[in-house]
Design a protein around this motif. Structure first.
Motif, PDB file in Angstrom:
ATOM      1  N   ALA A 166       0.830  -1.204   0.000  1.00  0.00           N
ATOM      2  CA  ALA A 166       0.000   0.000   0.000  1.00  0.00           C
ATOM      3  C   ALA A 166       0.865   1.255   0.000  1.00  0.00           C
ATOM      4  CB  ALA A 166      -0.933  -0.010   1.210  1.00  0.00           C
ATOM      5  N   ILE A 167       1.892   1.287   0.839  1.00  0.00           N
ATOM      6  CA  ILE A 167       2.777   2.455   0.890  1.00  0.00           C
ATOM      7  C   ILE A 167       3.520   2.622  -0.424  1.00  0.00           C
ATOM      8  CG2 ILE A 167       4.867   3.355   2.002  1.00  0.00           C
ATOM      9  CD1 ILE A 167       3.767   2.215   4.640  1.00  0.00           C
ATOM     10  N   HIS A 168       3.980   1.520  -1.006  1.00  0.00           N
ATOM     11  CA  HIS A 168       4.655   1.594  -2.300  1.00  0.00           C
ATOM     12  C   HIS A 168       3.731   2.190  -3.362  1.00  0.00           C
ATOM     13  CE1 HIS A 168       7.242   0.470  -5.650  1.00  0.00           C
ATOM     14  NE2 HIS A 168       6.179  -0.061  -6.225  1.00  0.00           N
ATOM     15  N   ALA A 169       2.479   1.740  -3.395  1.00  0.00           N
ATOM     16  CA  ALA A 169       1.528   2.245  -4.384  1.00  0.00           C
ATOM     17  C   ALA A 169       1.199   3.719  -4.155  1.00  0.00           C
ATOM     18  CB  ALA A 169       0.254   1.414  -4.351  1.00  0.00           C
ATOM     19  N   ALA A 170       1.265   4.170  -2.892  1.00  0.00           N
ATOM     20  CA  ALA A 170       0.904   5.553  -2.555  1.00  0.00           C
ATOM     21  C   ALA A 170       2.082   6.515  -2.643  1.00  0.00           C
ATOM     22  CB  ALA A 170       0.315   5.600  -1.146  1.00  0.00           C
ATOM     23  N   ALA A 269     -14.513   5.141   8.723  1.00  0.00           N
ATOM     24  CA  ALA A 269     -13.586   6.235   8.390  1.00  0.00           C
ATOM     25  C   ALA A 269     -14.360   7.493   7.999  1.00  0.00           C
ATOM     26  CB  ALA A 269     -12.657   5.810   7.259  1.00  0.00           C
ATOM     27  N   GLY A 270     -13.899   8.630   8.528  1.00  0.00           N
ATOM     28  CA  GLY A 270     -14.478   9.917   8.149  1.00  0.00           C
ATOM     29  C   GLY A 270     -13.624  10.668   7.152  1.00  0.00           C
ATOM     30  N   ILE A 271     -12.499  10.073   6.746  1.00  0.00           N
ATOM     31  CA  ILE A 271     -11.604  10.668   5.757  1.00  0.00           C
ATOM     32  C   ILE A 271     -11.371   9.650   4.643  1.00  0.00           C
ATOM     33  CG2 ILE A 271     -10.441  12.179   7.412  1.00  0.00           C
ATOM     34  CD1 ILE A 271      -8.130  10.149   7.462  1.00  0.00           C
ATOM     35  N   PRO A 272     -10.871  10.086   3.492  1.00  0.00           N
ATOM     36  CA  PRO A 272     -10.542   9.125   2.431  1.00  0.00           C
ATOM     37  C   PRO A 272      -9.497   8.127   2.896  1.00  0.00           C
ATOM     38  CG  PRO A 272     -10.603  11.366   1.562  1.00  0.00           C
ATOM     39  CD  PRO A 272     -10.678  11.485   3.051  1.00  0.00           C
ATOM     40  N   VAL A 273      -9.626   6.907   2.417  1.00  0.00           N
ATOM     41  CA  VAL A 273      -8.697   5.836   2.764  1.00  0.00           C
ATOM     42  C   VAL A 273      -8.123   5.239   1.480  1.00  0.00           C
ATOM     43  CG1 VAL A 273      -8.381   3.631   3.952  1.00  0.00           C
ATOM     44  CG2 VAL A 273     -10.007   5.308   4.838  1.00  0.00           C
ATOM     45  N   PHE A 274      -6.792   5.239   1.382  1.00  0.00           N
ATOM     46  CA  PHE A 274      -6.078   4.643   0.257  1.00  0.00           C
ATOM     47  C   PHE A 274      -5.777   3.211   0.628  1.00  0.00           C
ATOM     48  CE2 PHE A 274      -2.449   3.300  -2.105  1.00  0.00           C
ATOM     49  CZ  PHE A 274      -2.412   4.019  -3.297  1.00  0.00           C
ATOM     50  N   MET A 275      -6.302   2.265  -0.157  1.00  0.00           N
ATOM     51  CA  MET A 275      -6.108   0.857   0.153  1.00  0.00           C
ATOM     52  C   MET A 275      -5.551   0.109  -1.049  1.00  0.00           C
ATOM     53  SD  MET A 275      -9.401  -0.366   2.398  1.00  0.00           S
ATOM     54  CE  MET A 275      -9.510   0.046   4.145  1.00  0.00           C
ATOM     55  N   ARG A 276      -4.724  -0.862  -0.750  1.00  0.00           N
ATOM     56  CA  ARG A 276      -4.287  -1.814  -1.760  1.00  0.00           C
ATOM     57  C   ARG A 276      -4.078  -3.151  -1.094  1.00  0.00           C
ATOM     58  NH1 ARG A 276       1.259  -3.153  -4.706  1.00  0.00           N
ATOM     59  NH2 ARG A 276       0.395  -4.459  -6.345  1.00  0.00           N
ATOM     60  N   HIS A 277      -4.608  -4.192  -1.718  1.00  0.00           N
ATOM     61  CA  HIS A 277      -4.419  -5.531  -1.162  1.00  0.00           C
ATOM     62  C   HIS A 277      -3.069  -6.068  -1.626  1.00  0.00           C
ATOM     63  CE1 HIS A 277      -5.144  -9.541   0.259  1.00  0.00           C
ATOM     64  NE2 HIS A 277      -4.973 -10.030  -0.949  1.00  0.00           N
TER      65      HIS A 277
END
Length: 277
Positions: A166-170, A269-277
């Motif tokens: 996830a961190i790599h993708a972000a 969540a009340g904020i956007p969430v960046f997710m990747r499996h």
């Protein structure tokens, strides 16, 4: 990050997801593609052949498809008016996760607003999107009205492979953030039935520094069962605009049964969430 996809159920009266995605695409000089998925006729056919019912149903579906195709010019005007350099519009018929599984093959990022009254808005349907779309996803809370911002990004970190991915993708987002906050939970032990007994070491701080990010560390003292609550509390405390996290660190069944961090964050969540499996 040059191809961004946003799904919208609305036509003309564009959803908050479109506004957010347009700000994201303008920031990265990216192409923004809008997607609307019409319900497949096969999923709405009645179990009986009443006179005129099937014909009227098909007419309604065709009218909806015509409206969807006609909305393309409005979407492109909305996107370019927000500073997006290139915009496109796609219409498909079928089930949203299946459509995303195909179109995700040529996109870099999906922006999706959680809509509770939509068939795909349930947690199981969202999990299928995250697991099969094949691309990172920014999930917006229902009715989220804030503009795209990278003032502060919070990174959920427990040393797991999903967190690394996830961190790599972000990274494109992390590089542009004014603040990067590492929410560091307890590292999760990894078990393997393979013969590999030695694993390469990974230093998250060195990794982020070499990519130009200055990281603030915030330890999380919590049990695995309460990790989702702790993540959202810490992100809120520090005023994060976006939370980056891996999805489904354990098996999908155990996450569902035990109420894991992924499920809690998706639901609360009340904020956007960046997710990747």
């Amino acid at each position: 990050m040059k191809d961004i996809l946003v799904y919208t159920e609305k036509l003309q009266d564009w959803s908050p997801a479109v506004t957010y995605a347009a700000g994201l695409a303008a920031t990265f000089d990216a192409t923004l593609t809008g997607l609307h998925v019409c319900v497949s006729p096969m999923t709405t056919m009645p179990p009986y052949d009443a006179p005129g019912v099937m014909e009227n149903l098909l007419e309604d579906i065709r009218a909806r498809e015509d409206d969807a195709f006609a909305a393309g010019d409005s979407f492109i005007a909305r996107a370019t008016g927000s500073g997006v350099p290139r915009a496109a519009w796609q219409v498909a018929t079928g089930y949203l996760p299946s459509v995303l599984e195909r179109i995700g093959n040529w996109q870099d990022l999906l922006v999706l607003e959680r809509t509770a009254n939509a068939p795909w808005g349930t947690t199981p349907a969202i999990s299928r999107i995250l697991l099969t779309a094949g691309l990172p996803c920014i999930m917006l809370p229902t009715g989220y009205e804030q503009a795209f911002s990278l003032d502060c990004i919070a990174l959920a970190w427990n040393g797991a492979a999903e967190a690394v991915r996830a961190i790599h993708a972000a990274l494109p987002l992390i590089r542009r953030a004014k603040r990067v906050l590492l929410l560091q939970g307890e590292s999760r032990p990894e078990f393997s039935v393979s013969e590999i007994s030695w694993r390469p070491e990974f230093d998250i701080f060195h990794y982020l520094r070499q990519h130009g990010a200055q990281v603030e560390q915030h330890p999380l003292v919590t049990s695995g069962r309460d990790a989702g609550v702790a993540l959202l509390d810490a992100a809120d405390q520090h005023g994060a605009d976006l939370l980056v996290m891996g999805a489904w660190g354990r098996t999908r069944f155990s996450e569902w049964m035990l109420g894991g961090a992924t499920r809690h964050v998706l639901n609360h969540a009340g904020i956007p969430v960046f997710m990747r499996h």
